[in-house]
Design an enzyme around this catalytic site. Structure first.
Site, short mmCIF file in Angstrom:
data_model
loop_
_atom_site.label_atom_id
_atom_site.label_comp_id
_atom_site.label_asym_id
_atom_site.label_seq_id
_atom_site.Cartn_x
_atom_site.Cartn_y
_atom_site.Cartn_z
N LYS A 130 33.06 157.61 -81.33
CA LYS A 130 32.27 156.71 -80.58
C LYS A 130 32.49 156.71 -79.14
CE LYS A 130 34.59 152.63 -79.59
NZ LYS A 130 34.73 152.11 -78.42
N ASN A 131 33.77 157.09 -78.48
CA ASN A 131 33.85 157.18 -77.17
C ASN A 131 33.28 158.33 -76.54
OD1 ASN A 131 35.14 154.65 -77.32
ND2 ASN A 131 37.31 155.48 -77.07
N ARG A 156 32.21 147.51 -73.37
CA ARG A 156 32.96 148.24 -72.20
C ARG A 156 32.05 149.53 -71.91
NH1 ARG A 156 36.03 146.96 -68.40
NH2 ARG A 156 37.10 148.84 -67.70
N CYS A 182 37.18 145.20 -75.32
CA CYS A 182 38.44 144.75 -76.02
C CYS A 182 39.13 144.23 -74.79
CB CYS A 182 39.26 145.73 -76.65
SG CYS A 182 38.44 146.03 -78.24
N ARG A 216 41.19 145.38 -66.65
CA ARG A 216 40.20 146.72 -66.67
C ARG A 216 39.49 146.93 -65.55
NH1 ARG A 216 38.90 147.76 -73.05
NH2 ARG A 216 38.92 149.91 -72.14
N PRO A 217 40.16 147.24 -64.32
CA PRO A 217 39.22 147.15 -63.25
C PRO A 217 38.36 148.56 -62.93
CG PRO A 217 41.49 147.89 -62.66
CD PRO A 217 41.56 147.46 -64.16
N ILE A 218 37.33 148.32 -62.18
CA ILE A 218 36.48 149.52 -62.17
C ILE A 218 36.38 150.06 -60.72
CG2 ILE A 218 34.85 148.95 -63.96
CD1 ILE A 218 32.71 147.92 -62.19
N ASP A 219 37.49 149.72 -60.03
CA ASP A 219 37.56 150.39 -58.68
C ASP A 219 37.44 151.73 -58.38
OD1 ASP A 219 40.33 150.14 -59.90
OD2 ASP A 219 40.79 151.20 -58.19
N GLN A 220 37.89 152.54 -59.34
CA GLN A 220 37.98 154.08 -59.33
C GLN A 220 36.31 154.49 -59.52
OE1 GLN A 220 40.42 156.03 -58.17
NE2 GLN A 220 41.27 154.04 -57.67
N ASP A 245 44.72 154.46 -77.64
CA ASP A 245 44.28 153.79 -78.70
C ASP A 245 44.79 154.20 -80.10
OD1 ASP A 245 42.37 152.92 -77.07
OD2 ASP A 245 40.62 154.28 -77.60
N ILE A 304 49.27 152.66 -70.42
CA ILE A 304 47.96 152.69 -69.73
C ILE A 304 47.37 151.14 -69.59
CG2 ILE A 304 45.55 153.59 -70.16
CD1 ILE A 304 47.57 155.99 -70.17
N ARG A 331 33.35 147.47 -84.25
CA ARG A 331 32.84 148.07 -83.20
C ARG A 331 33.18 149.49 -83.28
NH1 ARG A 331 35.26 145.06 -78.04
NH2 ARG A 331 34.41 147.07 -77.29
C1 UD1 Z 1 38.74 154.49 -72.35
C2 UD1 Z 1 38.18 154.11 -73.92
C3 UD1 Z 1 39.53 153.35 -74.48
C4 UD1 Z 1 40.83 154.07 -74.14
C5 UD1 Z 1 41.05 154.29 -72.63
C6 UD1 Z 1 42.08 155.25 -72.39
C7 UD1 Z 1 35.75 154.23 -74.10
C8 UD1 Z 1 34.56 153.14 -74.25
N1 UD1 Z 1 37.05 153.50 -74.06
O1 UD1 Z 1 38.53 153.23 -71.82
O2 UD1 Z 1 39.26 153.45 -75.79
O3 UD1 Z 1 41.67 153.14 -74.66
O4 UD1 Z 1 39.86 155.14 -72.20
O5 UD1 Z 1 42.09 156.48 -73.03
O6 UD1 Z 1 35.77 155.26 -74.08
N2 UD1 Z 1 41.78 152.00 -64.17
C9 UD1 Z 1 41.73 151.51 -62.83
N3 UD1 Z 1 40.70 151.61 -62.22
C10 UD1 Z 1 39.45 152.03 -62.62
C11 UD1 Z 1 39.46 152.53 -64.00
C12 UD1 Z 1 40.65 152.54 -64.59
O7 UD1 Z 1 42.95 151.15 -62.36
O8 UD1 Z 1 38.48 151.93 -61.89
C13 UD1 Z 1 42.95 152.01 -65.14
C14 UD1 Z 1 42.84 151.25 -66.27
O9 UD1 Z 1 43.18 149.98 -65.94
C15 UD1 Z 1 43.88 151.59 -67.12
C16 UD1 Z 1 43.83 153.27 -66.77
O10 UD1 Z 1 43.17 153.10 -65.47
O11 UD1 Z 1 45.26 151.26 -67.03
C17 UD1 Z 1 42.95 154.02 -67.88
O12 UD1 Z 1 41.63 153.31 -68.04
P1 UD1 Z 1 40.45 154.15 -68.44
O13 UD1 Z 1 40.79 155.49 -68.87
O14 UD1 Z 1 39.39 154.31 -67.38
O15 UD1 Z 1 39.91 153.57 -69.68
P2 UD1 Z 1 38.47 153.30 -70.10
O16 UD1 Z 1 37.46 154.30 -69.70
O17 UD1 Z 1 38.24 151.79 -69.83
#
Ligand code: UD1
Length: 436
Positions: free
Chosen positions: A22-23, A93, A117, A122-126, A306, A328, A398
């Site tokens: 899925k991912n 997501r 979930c 779950r920020p998207i700043d990066q 996961d 994480i 899901r």
């Molecule tokens: C993806 C997977 C999820 C898995 C996770 C970690 C999908 C749809 N989801 O989630 O199942 O649990 O990878 O393997 O593929 N973070 C920041 N800023 C950002 C982005 C992330 O601080 O802009 C932090 C997050 O809060 C978290 C860490 O980075 O602590 C890892 O998150 P990330 O790898 O981005 O997870 P997802 O891509 O959301």
């Protein structure tokens, strides 16, 4: 109310084939609309997150054919610049991958902020930092939309502050048709990042280094059509491996890439399981009470977050005290309350769960708190004595295709029911099977 009814106590045994990841499928489907030519994608799992993303790309003009259950043919030629927002987009997501793909294709993207979930902030700043580095203007507007736009995107050198799967993938998609070269340092190395890159390269992208922490992208003018098959799902495979261990079963999981499962295999061996690997399968055998261990979730190739609930279920039945550390996501132990209803002895302190193994679980009425924890609680119910009712199964659906059916094929007593009458019938059938 729709739920699973489970009669526990049967060791799982037999062979099960794993579906597509899925991912990996989510970003690959999002990236497919970047080409103006038909793209065929095979081995797509039939789960609700995928159906939601397919709905979203159709809404913005992609032509989508679905010749069989696991294949999509997508043509992004008529994809519009419209905002992407609907109930389904907000639920998942993976819809945030449309920011990267639309920004890459049209140099403008407006997408409703993602859901997914509830496992913590779950920020998207990066993601935003990466888009900005490529020259995009990124801002939020009501009602919770992200807008990213640029006259042109220009390759850049980006150092990620945290290892993020989503941000790495989104920046790759935005950079693929940017002018010049992009370097992403401290990139995520997960198998689904590599799969997305292989897919984009099969469409004519020029990306090197996927699977290492430095990814180099040379921008190309356009992407052509392709035919591509999604990798097997590491987490679905892992869930069945740990379910086999928790029920003291003997299960061969086929159609997998054993390399992607190495950290799971290592933990299973450490606690006392036998694990046999072949080219594309793993067999997990557990015929005694397992031992305790400690585990800490980490980015790939570390132990995946996961799979954290699934290993806790197993350690809850093992001899001695185990410590599970989640590094994480900060809110990923909600299932521990449900597990204690089944007789587990576990407590959460900050980002760790301290688990004292008990000799068995007992069936209970429980709720799936999220996707992976929901699946893990099903495996606890399969290992438990007696009956369990598991609610909020929409989370599980899901990400797991035909979960009850696959478990039944391994001898589990589990059924999806929607009324008291259906539940009575399922329980009768379980009793007949057990006696028979
Ligand atoms: C993806 C997977 C999820 C898995 C996770 C970690 C999908 C749809 N989801 O989630 O199942 O649990 O990878 O393997 O593929 N973070 C920041 N800023 C950002 C982005 C992330 O601080 O802009 C932090 C997050 O809060 C978290 C860490 O980075 O602590 C890892 O998150 P990330 O790898 O981005 O997870 P997802 O891509 O959301």
């Amino acid at each position: 109310m729709e739920h699973y009814v489970v009669k526990g106590g049967n060791p799982l045994s037999g062979e099960i084939e794993i579906g597509g990841a899925k991912n990996a499928a989510l970003p690959i489907l999002a990236a497919s609309i970047m080409s103006d030519k038909p793209v065929t994608i095979e081995n797509v799992p039939d789960v609700s997150d995928i159906r939601a993303l397919i709905g979203a790309i159709e809404e913005i003009g992609a032509s989508v054919q679905h010749p069989d259950r696991h294949t999509y043919v997508i043509n992004g030629e008529n994809v519009r610049r419209d905002p992407v927002d609907s109930e389904s987009v907000r639920k998942i997501r993976g819809s945030y991958y449309l920011i990267g793909s639309l920004l890459g294709k049209h140099k403008v993207a407006e997408v409703a902020l993602p859901g997914g979930c509830n496992i913590g902030l779950r920020p998207i700043d990066q993601h935003i930092k990466g888009f900005r580095a490529l020259g995009a203007d990124v801002r939020m507007i009501p009602p919770g939309h992200v807008i990213a736009e640029a006259d042109e995107l220009i390759g850049s050198h980006i150092y990620m502050d945290v290892v993020s799967v989503g941000a790495t993938i989104n920046i790759i998609m935005a950079a693929v048709m940017a002018k010049g070269n992009t370097i992403i340092e401290n990139a995520a190395k997960e198998p689904h990042v590599v799969d997305l890159v292989n897919f984009l390269n099969s469409m004519g992208a020029r990306i090197r280094g996927a699977g290492t922490d430095v990814i180099r992208i040379r921008g190309v003018e356009r992407l052509h059509g392709t035919e591509y098959s999604i990798i097997p799902d590491q987490i679905e495979a892992g869930t069945f491996m740990f379910a086999a261990a928790a029920t003291k079963g003997d299960v061969t999981i086929t159609g997998v890439i054993p390399k992607h499962l190495e950290c799971l295999t290592a933990k299973l061996i450490e606690v006392g399981c036998e694990v046999m690997e072949s080219d594309d399968s793993v067999r997990v055998v557990a015929n005694k009470r397992l031992e305790h261990t400690n585990v800490k979730t980490l980015p790939y190739p570390g132990f995946p977050t996961d799979m954290q609930p699934q290993i806790s279920i197993l350690l809850g039945l093992s001899r001695g005290t185990s410590i599970v550390t989640e590094s994480i996501f900060e809110n990923r132990f909600k299932y521990i309350d449900e597990l204690t209803k089944m007789g587990a002895s576990a407590r959460v302190e900050g980002n760790t769960a301290i688990i004292e193994g008990v000799s068995g679980y007992t069936g209970a009425n429980i709720k799936a708190p999220d996707l992976r924890a929901g699946a893990a609680l099903v495996t606890a119910a399969l290992a438990a004595n007696g009956y369990s009712d598991i609610y909020d199964i929409h989370y599980i659906e899901r990400g797991y295709e035909d979960f009850p059916e696959k478990l039944r094929a391994l001898g589990a007593c589990i059924a999806k029911v929607n009324s008291a009458e259906e539940e009575r019938r399922a329980v009768n059938e379980f009793n007949f099977r057990v006696v028979g």
